[in-house]
Write an enzyme that holds these catalytic residues in place. Structure first.
Site, PDB file in Angstrom:
ATOM      1  N   ASP A 197       0.857  -1.188   0.000  1.00 16.33           N
ATOM      2  CA  ASP A 197       0.000   0.000   0.000  1.00 16.33           C
ATOM      3  C   ASP A 197       0.896   1.242   0.000  1.00 16.33           C
ATOM      4  O   ASP A 197       2.121   1.144   0.135  1.00 16.33           O
ATOM      5  CB  ASP A 197      -0.884  -0.035   1.251  1.00 16.33           C
ATOM      6  CG  ASP A 197      -2.127   0.831   1.137  1.00 16.33           C
ATOM      7  OD1 ASP A 197      -2.301   1.509   0.114  1.00 16.33           O
ATOM      8  OD2 ASP A 197      -2.932   0.826   2.087  1.00 16.33           O
ATOM      9  N   GLU A 225       2.596   5.153  -3.922  1.00 22.19           N
ATOM     10  CA  GLU A 225       2.585   6.138  -5.016  1.00 22.19           C
ATOM     11  C   GLU A 225       3.916   6.897  -5.172  1.00 22.19           C
ATOM     12  O   GLU A 225       4.227   7.223  -6.342  1.00 22.19           O
ATOM     13  CB  GLU A 225       1.441   7.133  -4.799  1.00 22.19           C
ATOM     14  CG  GLU A 225       0.055   6.538  -4.880  1.00 22.19           C
ATOM     15  CD  GLU A 225      -0.348   5.763  -3.627  1.00 22.19           C
ATOM     16  OE1 GLU A 225      -1.223   4.899  -3.739  1.00 22.19           O
ATOM     17  OE2 GLU A 225       0.237   6.017  -2.562  1.00 22.19           O
ATOM     18  N   ASP A 256      -9.235   3.886  -1.772  1.00 19.60           N
ATOM     19  CA  ASP A 256     -10.059   4.189  -0.599  1.00 19.60           C
ATOM     20  C   ASP A 256     -11.403   4.800  -1.003  1.00 19.60           C
ATOM     21  O   ASP A 256     -11.614   6.012  -0.923  1.00 19.60           O
ATOM     22  CB  ASP A 256      -9.296   5.134   0.339  1.00 19.60           C
ATOM     23  CG  ASP A 256      -8.052   4.473   0.914  1.00 19.60           C
ATOM     24  OD1 ASP A 256      -7.959   3.244   0.838  1.00 19.60           O
ATOM     25  OD2 ASP A 256      -7.183   5.191   1.425  1.00 19.60           O
TER      26      ASP A 256
END
Length: 974
Positions: free
Chosen positions: A553, A556, A630
């Site tokens: 996770d 980015e 999300d």
């Protein structure tokens, strides 16, 4: 070290406030002020201004880029030349051009900048960044053959040259010298026009010069600016400030831009990840359109909004245009921040027709902040061939272990190992199947990865063993930020080995994320990948076992105190490449390192890794799965998940899903139930929830909802053979796992924009999830003349090009079977997919209008790589009412492990065959003859025929034919 007992600094307090907000379920949408609009992104604003300036000039505008014919050379499938960029009509910038025509039938165009290429530039601020334009994206994104093909120069004159290429697709490229442009043709019809509008814009290197501001002389009229770079806003050439962070931009302006036109194409698709419709919208304003370009700049967007071109977590700069009879695709290979404008114009060859019969041209304008211009062009008759060519280039989707395509149970967070055991037991007591349970960050010791909290997870091995007893798995989260804490061996090694990302001064970069002060592993560094590999060994990551897998996770990367919640663009990676050059690749490199680590975890008996990544780029499909991030517990987020998942599928990354139930907020029981019914048709099927939400495991919802959700889960497990076959097709030829209408029916123009229903692989199963509150029905669009049958009660739906209303109360999943398909499934309910391995198969034969059907099934051990050496079963089934027979034939080649695997599967049989649309003449028949290859004689097995109720198809059942799933056999219905 600063004395932390004195108190929190303003920065620490600010970051902790942000972290605290993550724990509170928000009531507001995304904070737009945290993310740039085009006007706030210097190079985006400049390139739009450039386009506006060209449009204002109209026919008098001439692009300042031209090929120097004296530099032109055609050799071995490549055209090389120098493009000269004219500056104010006199000085020229040399831009090396290479056009390569590949064996695959696609073409590649690269444009670099000679002065930067040679390093003949000066960087500002004493920067140690690389001087060249970044061209390394191909090293990460491309695995296909880049060998040039044989081409034919069919025409060369003073204006340009024409290259014929792609013999199988009958393509040619007309390259014009001045101004530089390329028209791509297939079957003598233009498909793509490059720089047709003259918007090519390579911002060349120049030294910063402080310009004298001259006041106009009194009485003289101020001269309007000319349409050159000097009419463009220069305020962001040398530095750019946003959100309290200043980007030093040591190389000055360096963006690349290009217009790409699709003549005669009204629909364009792709460029995920965004929340809008499947068929992409225009972006220059107007009713129903966007006023911002589609942005691709991977970011942690908190509570993202609907129907927006705003950037999200992943980026795949692959776009395809489709019309009846033809598909064209482009892949803009650039990992820097990228924006895409889309404008559509009606074009009529005869003005007297008043627009009747006019065609639509789609004009796209692409621009990236840095790097070389690197563009691939694909031309083919259908989307299938274009997507296949693209996935041959960037890699096929990974064939996952079978557990990975079953149901995953997750939340932030299961708080103890006993909590995990309890959830596991309650699923079993409730007879609800699941395969995987997930652990978010709270399992760690103080958010230090590769550790366990000894108070809450004292026995991770025992926990894993309980899961393994029912063939279940555990997924733990590992993020790229490494906690900066003394005595933590992981961060100590990261620092001592210089494996982290550096700041603009080439010193260790420090930012803030979940652990607080953190450093980020730099997975562009080969040494980092090797080090990361060692951390996943069972002897290093104590408490993990062979049934433990990984979730990546925040890659980015997400940086809580960084600009746009990510890293500064002037940070430095391995090789001194700026972060701006590689940003959209960062998530791919991290997932690649984790995939590699799991691959080497069991060297004597390697198993296929499972890695979930939030950030992605072209090529990420080779490493695992992704999801839409999300989302919220709302009906509009449920509805948006479908076109988002379809967009990823047609962009080559099909193993994708959305958090079932919504990550933020508490769904109503109706919404949660409908979301499970939709999630049963996501390639990646996971329930997930925020730490502040109520527990929502299916057994807690209450009746009748729990039972309805259980039926949706059991449907997923029943159809796992069909899903696994679809995953195998994706891993073999790049086919989407879930397929939009324009892909399956490329000649049906009415269905091109349909984005709320889809097919499952090549099974003919057509799903349309309910996505509206209180809905009791759905309207299916039927694209062809075939009969479609309700999966559950065989209601017949027929009528091409029309909408058909189907009754869909809460306990009904809208699912149709297209006539002409044979669907493999397994009907015995089990606790997990691993326990189904040797269960018998059922074949559902849905007859088409001619009384025919066919289908395939692919089976292997579901975990190892032995299938690469022939350890698989791949069968094609044919039914023909005229010949009154159903047959099974082998697909694919055998290998050294084929015989051994077939022996282990010899007892796996087909125990039922359902024929939907069975003819009335079977009413009096009581048996059929089943014959298996190698048997001395066939045997008669029972057949029962059932009359359909009004509006429903008749069906027949063949019970216990006793045929091996891996054998060649035939059933005679005569």
């Amino acid at each position: 070290m600063r004395d932390r007992t004195i108190g929190l600094s303003w920065l620490e307090a600010w970051v902790l406030t942000i972290v605290f907000c993550y724990f509170i379920t928000p009531a507001v949408m995304v904070k737009h002020e945290n993310f740039k609009t085009c006007d706030q992104s210097g190079f985006c604003k400049r390139n739009r201004q450039y386009a506006d300036s060209a449009a204002d000039r109209g026919s008098s505008w001439t692009s300042p880029y031209k090929i120097d014919p004296h530099t032109l050379e055609v050799k071995e499938g490549q055209v090389t030349a120098t493009i000269l960029k004219s500056i104010d009509g006199h000085d020229s910038v040399e831009l090396p051009l290479i056009i390569t025509f590949l064996h695959s039938g696609s073409a590649r165009i690269t444009v670099d900048e000679k002065k930067r290429q040679l390093g003949d530039v000066e960087l500002r601020h004493g920067s140690q960044a690389r001087k060249e334009r970044y061209s390394g994206a191909a090293d990460w994104a491309i695995v296909g053959d880049l060998t040039p093909a044989v081409v034919n120069v069919s025409l060369i004159d003073d204006e340009g040259l024409t290259i014929e290429y792609g013999q199988a697709t009958n393509c040619k490229a007309r390259i014009k010298y001045s101004p530089f442009s390329i028209d791509f043709f297939r079957n003598e019809e233009v498909q793509i026009k490059i720089n047709d509008q003259g918007l090519m814009n390579i911002e060349h290197w120049r030294a910063k010069v402080e310009k004298e501001v001259k006041e106009p002389i009194e009485g003289e009229e101020a001269q309007p600016p000319t349409a050159t770079e000097h009419s463009i806003d220069e305020s962001t050439w040398w530095e750019e400030t946003f959100g309290g962070n200043t980007d030093s931009k040591p190389r000055g302006p360096e963006s690349v831009g290009l217009d790409i036109t699709f003549p005669g194409y009204e629909h364009v698709f792709g460029i995920p990840e965004h929340t809008g419709p499947l068929s992409l919208k225009e972006t220059r304003g107007g009713t129903g359109n966007y006023d911002q370009p589609y942005r691709m700049y991977n970011a942690d967007v908190f509570e993202y909004e609907m129907d927006s071109p705003m950037t999200l977590y992943g980026s795949i700069p692959f776009m395809q245009a489709h019309r009846q009879g033809s598909t064209a695709g482009v892949f803009w290979l650039n990992a820097a921040e990228t924006w895409v404008d889309i404008v559509k114009t009606k074009v009529s060859s005869n003005p007297l027709t008043l627009g009747i019969g006019a065609k639509t041209d789609t004009h796209t304008h692409w621009f990236s902040e840095s790097g070389i211009l690197d563009l691939f062009v694909f031309l083919a008759p259908t989307p299938k061939e274009v997507i296949q060519s693209y996935t041959e280039l960037t890699g096929l989707s990974q064939l996952p272990q079978q557990f990975a395509i079953a149901y995953h149970q997750c939340r932030w967070n299961y708080v103890t190992d006993e909590d995990v055991r309890d959830v596991d037991r309650k699923f079993d007591r409730s007879n609800i199947p699941y395969d995987v349970i997930w652990l978010d960050i709270e399992y760690t010791d103080g958010k230090k990865y590769f550790t366990w909290d000894s108070h809450t997870f004292p026995d991770p091995i025992g926990m894993g063993k309980q899961l393994d007893s029912h063939d279940r798995k555990l997924v733990t989260i590992i993020d790229p930020h490494i906690k900066n804490e003394g005595g933590y061996s992981i961060v100590d090694a990261l620092k001592s080995k210089s494996l982290a990302v550096n700041n603009k001064d080439n010193n260790l970069y420090e930012g803030w994320c979940w652990p607080g002060s953190s450093h980020w592993i730099d997975c562009f560094n080969p040494a980092s990948i090797k080090w990361w590999q060692d951390l996943f060994k069972y002897s290093a990551f104590i408490g993990t076992a062979s049934n433990t897998f990984i979730w990546n996770d925040m890659n980015e990367p997400s940086v809580f105190n960084g600009p746009e919640t990510t890293m500064p663009k002037d940070n430095l990676h391995h090789g001194n490449w700026e972060h701006r050059d590689v940003h959209n690749l960062n998530g791919l490199t991290f997932a690649n390192a984790t995939y590699n680590a799991l691959l080497h975890r069991d060297p004597k008996s390697p198993r296929r890794p499972f890695v979930l990544t939030r950030a992605f780029f072209a090529g990420s499909q080779r490493m695992g799965a992704t999801w839409t991030g999300d989302n919220q517990a709302s009906w509009d987020h449920l509805a948006a998940s479908i076109p988002m998942i379809l967009a990823n599928n047609i962009a080559g990354f099909p193993f994708v899903g959305a958090d079932v139930g919504g990550f933020f907020g508490n769904p109503s029981k109706e919404l949660l139930t409908r979301w499970y019914q939709a999630g049963a048709f996501y390639p990646f099927f996971r329930g997930h929830a925020h730490i502040d939400t109520r527990r929502r495991e299916p057994y807690l919802v209450g009746e009748p909802y729990t039972q309805i959700i259980t039926q949706a889960l059991r449907l997923r497990y029943q159809l796992l053979p069909a899903w696994y076959t679809a995953f195998h097709e994706a891993a073999t030829d790049g086919s989407p796992i879930v397929r939009p209408h324009y892909y399956v029916h490329p000649s049906d123009e009415k269905g091109f924009a349909v984005g709320d229903q889809f097919y499952i692989g090549g099974t003919g199963l057509l799903a349309k999830p309910v996505t509206s509150e209180g809905a009791e029905s759905v309207d299916f669009y039927i694209p062809d003349e075939e009969n479609y049958y309700d999966y559950f009660d065989y209601t017949i739906v027929h009528g091409k090009g029309k909408m058909h209303k189907l009754h869909a109360p809460l306990d009904k999943i809208p699912l149709l079977m297209q006539g002409g398909h044979i669907i493999p499934r397994k009907d015995r309910p089990r606790r997990s997919s691993g326990l189904m391995k040797f269960d018998p198969f059922t074949l559902v034969v849905a007859l088409d209008n001619e009384g025919k059907a066919e289908g395939t099934v692919y089976v292997d051990d579901g975990e190892s790589f032995d299938f690469q050496e022939g350890a698989f079963i791949n069968r094609r089934f044919f039914f023909d009412l005229k010949s009154q027979s159903l047959e099974s034939q082998a697909i694919g080649q055998t290998g050294k492990r084929s015989k051994e695997y077939h022996k282990t599967m010899a007892t796996v049989r087909i125990d039922k065959i359902l024929v939907v649309g069975a003819p009335a003449k079977w009413e009096t028949r009581t048996g059929v003859l089943a014959m298996e290859e190698g048997a001395k004689q066939g045997r008669t097995v029972p057949l029962s025929w059932h009359k359909g109720e009004p509006g429903k198809a008749a069906w027949a059942v063949v019970r216990d034919p006793g045929l091996a799933i891996g054998a060649r056999w035939k059933i005679d219905f005569s």
